[in-house]
Motif scaffolding. Sequence first.
Motif, short mmCIF file in Angstrom:
data_model
loop_
_atom_site.label_atom_id
_atom_site.label_comp_id
_atom_site.label_asym_id
_atom_site.label_seq_id
_atom_site.Cartn_x
_atom_site.Cartn_y
_atom_site.Cartn_z
N LEU A 52 1.08 -1.74 -0.01
CA LEU A 52 -0.09 0.07 0.03
C LEU A 52 1.20 1.35 0.42
CD1 LEU A 52 -2.71 1.80 0.11
CD2 LEU A 52 -2.34 1.67 2.70
N LEU A 53 1.84 1.02 0.57
CA LEU A 53 2.85 2.52 0.34
C LEU A 53 3.58 2.81 -0.16
CD1 LEU A 53 4.57 1.60 4.51
CD2 LEU A 53 2.45 3.63 3.82
N LEU A 54 3.97 1.93 -1.63
CA LEU A 54 4.97 1.36 -2.49
C LEU A 54 4.20 2.32 -3.48
CD1 LEU A 54 7.77 1.02 -3.62
CD2 LEU A 54 6.78 -0.95 -4.52
N ARG A 55 2.66 1.09 -3.42
CA ARG A 55 1.11 2.16 -4.19
C ARG A 55 1.39 3.68 -4.25
NH1 ARG A 55 -2.11 -1.52 -2.28
NH2 ARG A 55 -3.52 -0.20 -2.59
N LEU A 56 0.93 3.55 -2.98
CA LEU A 56 0.86 5.57 -2.68
C LEU A 56 1.40 6.48 -3.10
CD1 LEU A 56 -1.17 5.42 0.87
CD2 LEU A 56 -2.47 5.72 -1.52
N ALA A 57 2.88 6.09 -2.92
CA ALA A 57 3.90 6.81 -3.68
C ALA A 57 4.25 6.89 -4.78
CB ALA A 57 4.77 6.05 -2.38
N VAL A 58 4.38 5.72 -5.13
CA VAL A 58 4.27 5.60 -6.94
C VAL A 58 3.60 5.89 -7.70
CG1 VAL A 58 5.08 4.23 -8.37
CG2 VAL A 58 6.40 3.54 -6.55
N GLY A 59 2.33 5.29 -7.35
CA GLY A 59 1.20 5.81 -8.22
C GLY A 59 0.40 7.69 -8.05
N LEU A 60 0.38 8.37 -6.51
CA LEU A 60 0.65 9.19 -6.49
C LEU A 60 1.40 10.10 -7.20
CD1 LEU A 60 -1.06 9.68 -2.68
CD2 LEU A 60 -2.40 9.95 -4.90
N LEU A 61 2.66 9.79 -7.08
CA LEU A 61 3.72 10.90 -7.97
C LEU A 61 3.41 11.05 -8.85
CD1 LEU A 61 6.91 10.40 -6.02
CD2 LEU A 61 5.83 12.05 -5.51
N LEU A 62 2.78 9.41 -9.58
CA LEU A 62 3.51 9.37 -11.11
C LEU A 62 1.53 10.27 -11.29
CD1 LEU A 62 4.04 7.81 -13.74
CD2 LEU A 62 2.45 6.28 -13.40
N ALA A 63 0.65 10.11 -10.47
CA ALA A 63 -0.48 10.89 -11.43
C ALA A 63 0.02 12.34 -11.07
CB ALA A 63 -1.50 10.23 -10.09
N GLY A 64 0.67 13.39 -10.27
CA GLY A 64 0.41 14.28 -10.15
C GLY A 64 1.82 14.85 -10.85
N HIS A 65 2.88 14.25 -11.45
CA HIS A 65 3.41 14.33 -13.06
C HIS A 65 1.99 14.70 -14.43
CE1 HIS A 65 7.01 14.38 -11.49
NE2 HIS A 65 7.05 12.82 -10.90
N GLY A 66 1.54 13.84 -13.92
CA GLY A 66 0.73 13.60 -15.48
C GLY A 66 -0.56 14.71 -15.37
N ALA A 67 -1.00 14.82 -13.74
CA ALA A 67 -1.40 16.32 -14.12
C ALA A 67 -0.69 17.93 -14.07
CB ALA A 67 -2.26 16.24 -12.41
N GLN A 68 0.03 18.14 -13.31
CA GLN A 68 1.17 18.86 -14.02
C GLN A 68 0.96 19.04 -15.77
OE1 GLN A 68 4.78 17.76 -12.66
NE2 GLN A 68 5.42 19.60 -11.08
N LYS A 69 0.92 17.71 -16.26
CA LYS A 69 1.06 18.02 -17.85
C LYS A 69 -0.28 18.38 -18.49
CE LYS A 69 4.84 14.11 -18.75
NZ LYS A 69 4.86 14.24 -17.67
N LEU A 70 -1.02 17.98 -17.87
CA LEU A 70 -2.95 17.72 -18.43
C LEU A 70 -3.00 19.50 -17.90
CD1 LEU A 70 -4.17 14.66 -18.36
CD2 LEU A 70 -3.37 15.96 -20.23
N PHE A 71 -2.88 19.98 -16.56
CA PHE A 71 -3.94 20.72 -16.17
C PHE A 71 -2.42 22.16 -15.47
CE2 PHE A 71 -6.10 16.87 -15.28
CZ PHE A 71 -6.97 16.94 -16.19
N GLY A 72 -1.42 21.69 -15.93
CA GLY A 72 -0.79 22.55 -15.21
C GLY A 72 -0.43 22.34 -13.42
#
Length: 183
Positions: A32-52
């Motif tokens: 759970l900790l690994l999934r949250l760290a990797v997943g949320l960081l990755l989703a954040g990178h995508g949100a930077q690209k799409l929505f600034g």
Amino acid sequence: MTAPTPRSHDSPEAYDTRPARGAVGAVDVAMLLLRLAVGLLLAGHGAQKLFGMFGGPGLDATAKAFAEQGYEPGRFFAVLAGISEVLGGLGLAVGLLTPLAAAATVGVMINAMAVAPEYSLWPAGPPSFAHPMLFAVAALAIAAVGPGRLAIDAFFPWRNGGWVPFLIALVLGVLGGVLVLVL
């Protein structure tokens, strides 16, 4: 009443340290900790690209950067990368369709590694090859081990990982990543 017989030290049961059926163990919490760290960081990178979001450039600037790197049309590939990162990251974070979320992560990270400005594992400056490589390897590890009991996928066969979820993530991720590179 009979006395219990001792387990043989040669039997696999003697070394079984997994929690009782239905119980949450340390591996489940660790995943759970690994999934949250990797997943949320990755989703954040995508949100930077799409929505600034999170100080990111947003879609227009990302599209321009993609076009400058040879991804034409830049806007299409920027949206594809952003969506792959957001959906793959959120899928990993909550443990939903984990092999497919890992495949999306691997595919987009193959492209990130291909355009990395520096192929160093220990960069002194801006992110390089090491950053996307770590995301891809973590996603494959999550698929191989499985998301665990603390995931939406807890009721599916791939909860415990294995070769099939690992190979699904690897093969689909590599095919998707290479397909985008050759387009």
